[in-house]
Design a protein around this motif. Structure first.
Motif, PDB file in Angstrom:
ATOM      1  N   ASP A  34       0.753  -1.150   0.084  1.00  0.00           N
ATOM      2  CA  ASP A  34      -0.038   0.213   0.063  1.00  0.00           C
ATOM      3  C   ASP A  34       0.942   1.084  -0.136  1.00  0.00           C
ATOM      4  O   ASP A  34       0.699   2.130  -0.709  1.00  0.00           O
ATOM      5  CB  ASP A  34      -0.987  -0.164   1.304  1.00  0.00           C
ATOM      6  N   ARG A  35       1.728   1.171   1.019  1.00  0.00           N
ATOM      7  CA  ARG A  35       2.753   2.637   1.145  1.00  0.00           C
ATOM      8  C   ARG A  35       3.455   2.895  -0.397  1.00  0.00           C
ATOM      9  O   ARG A  35       3.641   3.912  -0.563  1.00  0.00           O
ATOM     10  CB  ARG A  35       3.794   2.343   1.988  1.00  0.00           C
ATOM     11  N   THR A  36       3.841   1.933  -1.044  1.00  0.00           N
ATOM     12  CA  THR A  36       4.467   1.921  -2.442  1.00  0.00           C
ATOM     13  C   THR A  36       3.534   3.185  -3.309  1.00  0.00           C
ATOM     14  O   THR A  36       3.921   4.016  -3.891  1.00  0.00           O
ATOM     15  CB  THR A  36       4.415   0.641  -3.303  1.00  0.00           C
ATOM     16  N   PHE A  37       2.140   2.695  -3.294  1.00  0.00           N
ATOM     17  CA  PHE A  37       1.344   3.323  -3.974  1.00  0.00           C
ATOM     18  C   PHE A  37       1.080   4.899  -3.462  1.00  0.00           C
ATOM     19  O   PHE A  37       0.816   5.906  -4.297  1.00  0.00           O
ATOM     20  CB  PHE A  37       0.036   2.686  -4.411  1.00  0.00           C
ATOM     21  N   ILE A  38       1.107   4.712  -1.735  1.00  0.00           N
ATOM     22  CA  ILE A  38       0.877   6.151  -1.425  1.00  0.00           C
ATOM     23  C   ILE A  38       2.045   7.229  -1.874  1.00  0.00           C
ATOM     24  O   ILE A  38       1.757   8.255  -1.969  1.00  0.00           O
ATOM     25  CB  ILE A  38       0.693   6.112   0.194  1.00  0.00           C
ATOM     26  N   TYR A  39       3.294   6.646  -2.145  1.00  0.00           N
ATOM     27  CA  TYR A  39       4.542   7.412  -2.392  1.00  0.00           C
ATOM     28  C   TYR A  39       4.339   7.711  -3.959  1.00  0.00           C
ATOM     29  O   TYR A  39       4.733   8.978  -4.208  1.00  0.00           O
ATOM     30  CB  TYR A  39       5.643   6.658  -2.127  1.00  0.00           C
ATOM     31  N   LEU A  40       3.713   6.981  -4.549  1.00  0.00           N
ATOM     32  CA  LEU A  40       3.746   7.263  -6.162  1.00  0.00           C
ATOM     33  C   LEU A  40       2.628   8.462  -6.154  1.00  0.00           C
ATOM     34  O   LEU A  40       2.737   9.325  -7.100  1.00  0.00           O
ATOM     35  CB  LEU A  40       3.196   6.092  -6.670  1.00  0.00           C
ATOM     36  N   ILE A  41       1.465   8.460  -5.412  1.00  0.00           N
ATOM     37  CA  ILE A  41       0.683   9.455  -5.651  1.00  0.00           C
ATOM     38  C   ILE A  41       1.166  10.817  -4.872  1.00  0.00           C
ATOM     39  O   ILE A  41       1.067  11.789  -5.646  1.00  0.00           O
ATOM     40  CB  ILE A  41      -0.486   9.423  -4.494  1.00  0.00           C
ATOM     41  N   ARG A  42       2.013  10.632  -4.061  1.00  0.00           N
ATOM     42  CA  ARG A  42       2.998  11.858  -3.640  1.00  0.00           C
ATOM     43  C   ARG A  42       3.747  12.217  -4.924  1.00  0.00           C
ATOM     44  O   ARG A  42       4.062  13.582  -4.907  1.00  0.00           O
ATOM     45  CB  ARG A  42       3.680  11.610  -2.113  1.00  0.00           C
ATOM     46  N   ALA A  43       4.313  11.571  -5.370  1.00  0.00           N
ATOM     47  CA  ALA A  43       5.047  11.912  -6.632  1.00  0.00           C
ATOM     48  C   ALA A  43       4.404  12.547  -7.612  1.00  0.00           C
ATOM     49  O   ALA A  43       4.716  13.604  -8.119  1.00  0.00           O
ATOM     50  CB  ALA A  43       5.969  10.684  -7.042  1.00  0.00           C
ATOM     51  N   CYS A  44       3.089  12.202  -7.824  1.00  0.00           N
ATOM     52  CA  CYS A  44       2.174  13.078  -9.004  1.00  0.00           C
ATOM     53  C   CYS A  44       1.903  14.160  -8.327  1.00  0.00           C
ATOM     54  O   CYS A  44       2.112  15.121  -9.139  1.00  0.00           O
ATOM     55  CB  CYS A  44       0.956  12.075  -8.901  1.00  0.00           C
ATOM     56  N   ARG A  45       1.801  14.401  -7.006  1.00  0.00           N
ATOM     57  CA  ARG A  45       1.297  15.590  -6.577  1.00  0.00           C
ATOM     58  C   ARG A  45       2.441  16.488  -6.595  1.00  0.00           C
ATOM     59  O   ARG A  45       2.271  17.757  -7.065  1.00  0.00           O
ATOM     60  CB  ARG A  45       0.876  15.606  -5.158  1.00  0.00           C
ATOM     61  N   LEU A  46       3.619  16.110  -6.244  1.00  0.00           N
ATOM     62  CA  LEU A  46       4.786  17.076  -6.073  1.00  0.00           C
ATOM     63  C   LEU A  46       5.441  17.463  -7.534  1.00  0.00           C
ATOM     64  O   LEU A  46       6.431  18.300  -7.611  1.00  0.00           O
ATOM     65  CB  LEU A  46       5.879  16.383  -5.148  1.00  0.00           C
ATOM     66  N   SER A  47       5.150  16.448  -8.551  1.00  0.00           N
ATOM     67  CA  SER A  47       5.765  16.787  -9.728  1.00  0.00           C
ATOM     68  C   SER A  47       4.395  17.421 -10.705  1.00  0.00           C
ATOM     69  O   SER A  47       4.750  17.398 -11.860  1.00  0.00           O
ATOM     70  CB  SER A  47       6.151  15.702 -10.338  1.00  0.00           C
ATOM     71  N   ASP A  48       3.493  17.747 -10.127  1.00  0.00           N
ATOM     72  CA  ASP A  48       2.273  18.311 -10.687  1.00  0.00           C
ATOM     73  C   ASP A  48       2.024  17.418 -11.978  1.00  0.00           C
ATOM     74  O   ASP A  48       1.542  17.964 -13.059  1.00  0.00           O
ATOM     75  CB  ASP A  48       2.727  19.601 -11.506  1.00  0.00           C
ATOM     76  N   GLN A  49       1.885  16.047 -11.930  1.00  0.00           N
ATOM     77  CA  GLN A  49       1.320  15.108 -12.752  1.00  0.00           C
ATOM     78  C   GLN A  49       0.130  14.429 -12.168  1.00  0.00           C
ATOM     79  O   GLN A  49       0.163  13.171 -12.088  1.00  0.00           O
ATOM     80  CB  GLN A  49       2.360  14.303 -13.080  1.00  0.00           C
ATOM     81  N   TYR A  50      -0.713  15.487 -11.922  1.00  0.00           N
ATOM     82  CA  TYR A  50      -2.089  14.695 -11.203  1.00  0.00           C
ATOM     83  C   TYR A  50      -2.971  13.974 -12.111  1.00  0.00           C
ATOM     84  O   TYR A  50      -3.705  12.981 -11.845  1.00  0.00           O
ATOM     85  CB  TYR A  50      -2.871  15.965 -11.003  1.00  0.00           C
ATOM     86  N   ASP A  51      -2.621  14.152 -13.508  1.00  0.00           N
ATOM     87  CA  ASP A  51      -3.289  13.023 -14.538  1.00  0.00           C
ATOM     88  C   ASP A  51      -3.012  11.618 -14.410  1.00  0.00           C
ATOM     89  O   ASP A  51      -3.631  10.895 -14.824  1.00  0.00           O
ATOM     90  CB  ASP A  51      -2.821  13.600 -15.954  1.00  0.00           C
ATOM     91  N   LYS A  52      -1.929  11.423 -13.640  1.00  0.00           N
ATOM     92  CA  LYS A  52      -1.223   9.968 -13.517  1.00  0.00           C
ATOM     93  C   LYS A  52      -2.044   9.288 -12.019  1.00  0.00           C
ATOM     94  O   LYS A  52      -1.813   8.088 -11.873  1.00  0.00           O
ATOM     95  CB  LYS A  52       0.130   9.718 -13.266  1.00  0.00           C
ATOM     96  N   ILE A  53      -2.815  10.262 -11.534  1.00  0.00           N
ATOM     97  CA  ILE A  53      -3.403   9.415 -10.099  1.00  0.00           C
ATOM     98  C   ILE A  53      -4.224   8.368 -10.159  1.00  0.00           C
ATOM     99  O   ILE A  53      -3.918   7.102  -9.673  1.00  0.00           O
ATOM    100  CB  ILE A  53      -4.201  10.570  -9.214  1.00  0.00           C
ATOM    101  N   PHE A  54      -5.184   8.423 -11.298  1.00  0.00           N
ATOM    102  CA  PHE A  54      -6.037   7.005 -11.553  1.00  0.00           C
ATOM    103  C   PHE A  54      -5.111   5.958 -12.422  1.00  0.00           C
ATOM    104  O   PHE A  54      -5.523   4.695 -12.143  1.00  0.00           O
ATOM    105  CB  PHE A  54      -7.159   7.319 -12.471  1.00  0.00           C
ATOM    106  N   GLU A  55      -4.050   6.208 -13.026  1.00  0.00           N
ATOM    107  CA  GLU A  55      -3.280   5.247 -13.510  1.00  0.00           C
ATOM    108  C   GLU A  55      -2.555   4.507 -12.411  1.00  0.00           C
ATOM    109  O   GLU A  55      -2.481   3.306 -12.480  1.00  0.00           O
ATOM    110  CB  GLU A  55      -2.219   5.761 -14.546  1.00  0.00           C
TER     111      GLU A  55
END
Length: 122
Positions: A34-55
């Protein structure tokens, strides 16, 4: 661990490197958590790649990792930052499949320090 590396790249706002490390994790026959994906969501946020969230969410389900209340909290928090009301509604519907409600988010909310109330009064 590889999760620590994913987290470090995420905190640096480097989505591509976080995701490449995630891919390496899979290629190395490690299982994401689970944490792996929480970190990837954080990466989306901090790199302004919100479009990747549902991916990321779809990838999580593909890997058969059950999302936690914290995962949904962080993901909805990210969608809220960009005003994606439809995405928030979709995730709230998904949460119910796992028996998670918004009440479960209470434990992640940080109370304001007492000093902030005292400053408002004076």
């Amino acid at each position: 661990t590889l999760n620590t590396l994913i987290k470090a790249f995420a905190h640096a706002g480097q989505f591509d490197k976080s995701y490449q490390t995630y891919q390496f994790l899979l290629e190395s026959s490690f299982e994401p958590i689970d944490r792996t994906f929480i970190y990837l969501i954080r990466a989306c946020r901090l790199s302004d790649q919100y479009d990747k969230i549902f991916e990321i969410y779809e990838e999580m389900l593909k890997q058969k990792v059950q999302p936690s209340a914290l995962f949904f909290f962080r993901t909805i928090e990210a969608l809220n930052e960009i005003g994606d009301e439809n995405g928030i509604i979709k995730l709230k519907e998904e949460m119910t499949k796992y028996g998670i409600t918004e009440k479960d988010f209470d434990k992640f909310m940080k109370p304001l320090p007492l000093e902030s109330f005292e400053q408002e009064i004076t």
